[in-house]
Design a protein around this motif. Structure first.
Motif, mmCIF file in Angstrom:
data_model
loop_
_atom_site.group_PDB
_atom_site.id
_atom_site.type_symbol
_atom_site.label_atom_id
_atom_site.label_comp_id
_atom_site.label_asym_id
_atom_site.label_seq_id
_atom_site.Cartn_x
_atom_site.Cartn_y
_atom_site.Cartn_z
ATOM 1 N N ILE A 98 183.886 29.498 -6.819
ATOM 2 C CA ILE A 98 183.876 30.298 -5.597
ATOM 3 C C ILE A 98 184.147 29.328 -4.452
ATOM 4 O O ILE A 98 183.509 28.277 -4.350
ATOM 5 N N LEU A 99 185.079 29.675 -3.597
ATOM 6 C CA LEU A 99 185.451 28.804 -2.484
ATOM 7 C C LEU A 99 184.581 29.134 -1.274
ATOM 8 O O LEU A 99 184.465 30.302 -0.886
ATOM 9 N N ALA A 100 183.958 28.116 -0.679
ATOM 10 C CA ALA A 100 183.122 28.304 0.510
ATOM 11 C C ALA A 100 183.488 27.248 1.541
ATOM 12 O O ALA A 100 183.678 26.076 1.196
ATOM 13 N N GLY A 128 178.780 40.405 14.029
ATOM 14 C CA GLY A 128 177.531 40.214 13.306
ATOM 15 C C GLY A 128 177.638 40.443 11.816
ATOM 16 O O GLY A 128 176.647 40.311 11.085
ATOM 17 N N TYR A 129 178.830 40.773 11.322
ATOM 18 C CA TYR A 129 179.000 41.001 9.886
ATOM 19 C C TYR A 129 178.778 39.681 9.140
ATOM 20 O O TYR A 129 179.440 38.679 9.422
ATOM 21 N N PRO A 130 177.862 39.638 8.161
ATOM 22 C CA PRO A 130 177.518 38.378 7.476
ATOM 23 C C PRO A 130 178.555 38.009 6.421
ATOM 24 O O PRO A 130 178.360 38.219 5.221
ATOM 25 N N ILE A 131 179.633 37.434 6.837
ATOM 26 C CA ILE A 131 180.779 37.188 5.968
ATOM 27 C C ILE A 131 180.420 36.295 4.784
ATOM 28 O O ILE A 131 180.996 36.401 3.706
ATOM 29 N N LEU A 153 189.096 31.888 -9.932
ATOM 30 C CA LEU A 153 188.786 31.393 -8.589
ATOM 31 C C LEU A 153 188.634 32.575 -7.650
ATOM 32 O O LEU A 153 189.560 33.384 -7.516
ATOM 33 N N VAL A 154 187.475 32.662 -7.003
ATOM 34 C CA VAL A 154 187.221 33.729 -6.039
ATOM 35 C C VAL A 154 187.222 33.130 -4.635
ATOM 36 O O VAL A 154 186.589 32.094 -4.381
ATOM 37 N N VAL A 155 187.931 33.785 -3.739
ATOM 38 C CA VAL A 155 188.050 33.339 -2.350
ATOM 39 C C VAL A 155 187.471 34.454 -1.477
ATOM 40 O O VAL A 155 188.188 35.331 -1.005
ATOM 41 N N PRO A 156 186.146 34.450 -1.280
ATOM 42 C CA PRO A 156 185.510 35.562 -0.564
ATOM 43 C C PRO A 156 185.288 35.235 0.911
ATOM 44 O O PRO A 156 184.598 34.284 1.268
ATOM 45 N N GLY A 157 185.887 35.985 1.784
ATOM 46 C CA GLY A 157 185.647 35.812 3.211
ATOM 47 C C GLY A 157 186.072 34.456 3.744
ATOM 48 O O GLY A 157 185.416 33.904 4.621
ATOM 49 N N LEU A 158 187.164 33.904 3.239
ATOM 50 C CA LEU A 158 187.689 32.640 3.769
ATOM 51 C C LEU A 158 188.544 32.997 4.981
ATOM 52 O O LEU A 158 189.777 32.975 4.934
ATOM 53 N N LEU A 173 188.815 39.923 4.488
ATOM 54 C CA LEU A 173 188.645 38.996 5.602
ATOM 55 C C LEU A 173 189.003 37.560 5.248
ATOM 56 O O LEU A 173 188.533 36.622 5.894
ATOM 57 N N SER A 174 189.821 37.358 4.239
ATOM 58 C CA SER A 174 190.317 36.025 3.918
ATOM 59 C C SER A 174 191.732 35.844 4.455
ATOM 60 O O SER A 174 192.536 36.770 4.404
ATOM 61 N N GLY A 175 192.008 34.645 4.964
ATOM 62 C CA GLY A 175 193.359 34.309 5.410
ATOM 63 C C GLY A 175 193.782 34.945 6.703
ATOM 64 O O GLY A 175 194.974 34.898 7.048
ATOM 65 N N ILE A 176 192.874 35.500 7.456
ATOM 66 C CA ILE A 176 193.238 36.271 8.648
ATOM 67 C C ILE A 176 193.720 35.366 9.772
ATOM 68 O O ILE A 176 194.664 35.705 10.498
ATOM 69 N N VAL A 177 193.085 34.203 9.942
ATOM 70 C CA VAL A 177 193.481 33.296 11.025
ATOM 71 C C VAL A 177 193.839 31.936 10.435
ATOM 72 O O VAL A 177 193.499 31.617 9.294
#
Length: 691
Positions: free
Chosen positions: A429-431, A448-451, A484-489, A515-519
């Motif tokens: 898991i990528l953090a 306030g969303y707990p990404i 490989l999981v990329v959660p909220g990157l 919400l991954s890869g947005i910026v």
């Protein structure tokens, strides 16, 4: 073994570095701590009269304590005035510990500047975002960018190194304490000066800074680097790109403080390992620790469970996996945890009987070589007077002390695992802490969303299936994993996005979460459709982010239920695995899947409340990964492996007894095991496995 999973698979490190090093050789190849697990914790003898010191050493021996962290808050008792030193009492304490066979992790006491220093130099005290300087009275009362602070903090480190660097009882050094924990951000003039230097080094020209930060918005363009200041409170919100840059600067400033104190110790002749205690809880955002790892001789963390969390053992497992993921080549250390209640949560319930032992063994199972606590003896006064300790206020005729003694015996029997590593995982898991900062800075579609919690959720799901996932930073070799999981990157640079795509092409099943890869790495939105950096990899085109209102739910075609987050997508080059069935997105893709070379890339656009387990089953099946440890509900199982043996750790977090397949010799109970092991509710076991 050479970094390969037994039975084949991809090399974990992409080269042939030894997987097992016997506990971090430092120059001569000897194990870091003589091949034993560290047990003990913070010792603050300055709080007690000398007769108590002798009693403490006797009790440490009774509990089999072998290590204490000394001097964390002792500056005012060592340097009683500017360059006026009183060493005799400290010499006596160190001598008593040495005579008792207790090793010392000697701290530089810079977490607690003395009152005389604050009176003489109040400018070292941090300034808040409103421009108001704090007052003395707490700890970490210093600004990491202040030159006067640099002078005094390196002097105390150097003096300690000169006096105790060669002492045989001092086996490790501990720079400061929880760096950035209470003073992460300072907005004083010295911080502004340092921030200007940092931005000049990062961007090179003011035009490059203006482009990176998008200062055309609201006309915030800078003429020169002289215009750059710390982001003090303004009438409205600040530029999120600037705020992210300031977060990175603050992390680097505290790393710089670590380096100054470490270098002062080395210059004084210290040759033993040097570390500091990182803060890695799930919501933590103190520093970008992935950038610190190369400076630490061993990764060490503090971790405290939350009493109100009904599954706090799962959070512990996630944090331990993050610690392990910072450096998979050697064991790590727990520098602080609590034996029972802490004092800083809203309601500080004590741990239930056996919980402290389970926590300690769980850390070991995840690769720690220590069970160290805050603190040795409970304080009678001060802010932390109700923080539990190995010796409680009520003394040794207590259930808590008896559990401490029992834990010491268990750790003695488990000493042979020291230096071994957790079995290589095929799941990661990528953090990334800066990605979390990027999401938190500025106004967002769901403020306030707990990404960061999605990472813990994936970790729990994989762990329940016996997959023992790693949690790794972006610098890790992502091609080493089958899943490989990329959660909220949320923030990602082009190079990392390309490496993730290469992993999929090479055969990895990649899951990109919402919400991954947005910026990009500067917190600028990647235009052209969501999910930005991963749009082509997953083969979808996101038109609009569609957070749900509080209490709102959306049902998917599979029956899964989404809460909090959805997205308006269309599949461009991807198979639709699940679609929205209700709400304004009905009929549109929710979960997609795309073949990529030898692997595949999934995209999960919704925050699934119900149906998440079915999603996990799908991606696990697609990846082909299988459990290498027994899978029994409520029991956490991990394996550590060394040069000549392996050990199966079993922790029963449930309230029912369990029976698990195992063969070998069980170390906690000192009994042979043939075929199966009965593990009572709440119990732990460690089996040296039969060859």
């Amino acid at each position: 073994m050479t970094g390969l999973l037994a039975g084949g698979g991809k090399p974990l490190f992409g080269d042939d570095r030894l997987l097992f090093d016997g506990g971090l050789p430092l120059g001569g190849g000897k194990p870091l701590f003589g091949g034993r697990l560290l047990f003990g914790g913070d010792y603050n003898p300055e709080q007690w009269d000398p007769p108590v010191w002798r009693e403490d050493v006797a009790l440490m021996r009774e509990a089999r304590v072998n290590t204490v962290t000394l001097g964390v808050f002792a500056w005012a008792f060592l340097e009683v005035d500017d360059d006026v030193w009183e060493w005799d009492w400290f010499d006596e304490v160190i001598g008593l510990l040495h005579e008792g066979g207790i090793g010392i992790d000697l701290a530089t006491p810079t977490a607690a500047p003395p009152t005389w220093l604050h009176r003489a130099h109040p400018e070292i005290i941090p300034v808040d975002r409103h421009g108001i300087r704090y007052h003395p009275g707490g700890r970490l009362g210093w600004c990491a960018s202040n030159p006067t602070w640099h002078e005094y903090s390196t002097r105390i480190a150097r003096r300690l190194g000169e006096r105790y660097g060669a002492h045989p009882a001092v086996r490790m050094w501990h720079v400061s304490n929880e760096l950035g924990g209470g003073n992460r951000l300072c907005y004083c003039d010295a911080s502004s000066d340092a921030f200007r230097v940092w931005t000049r080094e990062r961007y090179g020209t003011i035009d490059a800074l203006n482009r990176a930060w998008g200062t055309a918005v609201w006309g915030l363009r800078y003429r020169t680097f002289d215009d750059v200041v710390a982001p003090l409170a303004s009438e409205s919100g600040h530029n999120p790109s600037m705020l992210l840059a300031f977060d990175r600067f603050a992390s680097d400033a505290h790393l710089g403080q670590f380096r100054r104190e470490r270098d002062a110790l080395r210059a004084a002749g210290v040759e033993t390992p040097i570390t500091t205690n990182l803060m890695l809880d799930v919501g933590g955002s103190v520093a970008d620790y992935a950038q610190w790892t190369d400076d630490l001789d061993v990764v060490a963390i503090d971790h405290y469970t939350k009493a109100a969390d009904p599954h706090r053992e799962r959070e512990l497992a996630f944090v331990a996996s993050r610690a392990r993921g910072l450096d998979r080549t050697k064991p790590w250390l727990v520098m602080e945890q609590s034996i029972s209640a802490v004092n800083w949560q809203r309601r500080n319930a004590p741990k239930v009987p056996g919980e402290a032992i389970r926590d300690a063994v769980q850390h070991l199972a995840h690769g720690s070589d220590s069970a160290l606590f805050f603190q040795w003896r409970a304080s009678a006064s001060g802010v932390e007077q109700y923080h539990s300790a190995l010796v409680p206020h009520a003394g040794t005729d207590t259930a808590q002390w008896r559990e401490v003694v029992r834990l010491g015996g268990i750790l003695d029997r488990l000493g042979e695992v020291a230096g071994s590593l957790v079995e290589p995982s095929r799941v990661a898991i990528l953090a990334d802490i800066p990605a979390k900062w990027a999401w938190e800075e500025g106004e967002k579609p769901h403020n306030g969303y707990p990404i960061e919690l999605s990472g813990r959720r994936w970790h729990e799901a994989f762990s329940a299936r016996g997959l023992v996932p790693d949690v790794v930073a972006p610098s890790a070799s992502v091609t080493a994993y089958d899943l490989l999981v990329v959660p909220g990157l949320y923030a990602v640079d082009d190079a990392l996005a390309e490496r993730i795509g290469d992993a999929a092409a090479a055969g990895t099943t990649v899951v990109i979460g919402h919400l991954s890869g947005i910026v990009d790495e500067e917190n600028r939105v990647r235009t052209g459709g969501y999910p930005g950096a991963f749009r082509e990899l997953v083969g979808v085109f996101g038109e609009e982010l569609a957070p749900l209102l509080e209490g709102e739910e959306v049902v998917l075609a599979s029956g899964a239920v989404a809460v909090d987050w959805t997205e308006r997508l269309r599949a461009v080059d991807a198979e639709i695995v699940d679609a929205y069935a209700t709400g304004p997105l009905a009929g549109l893709p929710a979960v997609t899947r795309r073949r990529v070379g030898a692997g595949e890339a999934w995209y999960v656009s919704a925050d699934l409340r119900d149906g998440f387990e079915d999603l996990v089953e799908g991606v696990v099946a697609a990846s082909g990964v299988r459990a290498n440890v027994p899978v029994v509900a409520g029991v956490e199982a991990l394996r550590r492996v060394g040069r000549e043996a392996s050990w199966l750790f079993l922790i029963n977090h449930g309230d029912t007894d369990a029976v698990l397949p195992a063969s070998g010799y069980e170390l906690v109970g000192s009994t042979p095991v043939t075929g199966s092991l009965a593990l009572p509710a709440g119990a732990v076991a460690v089996v040296r496995e039969a060859e």
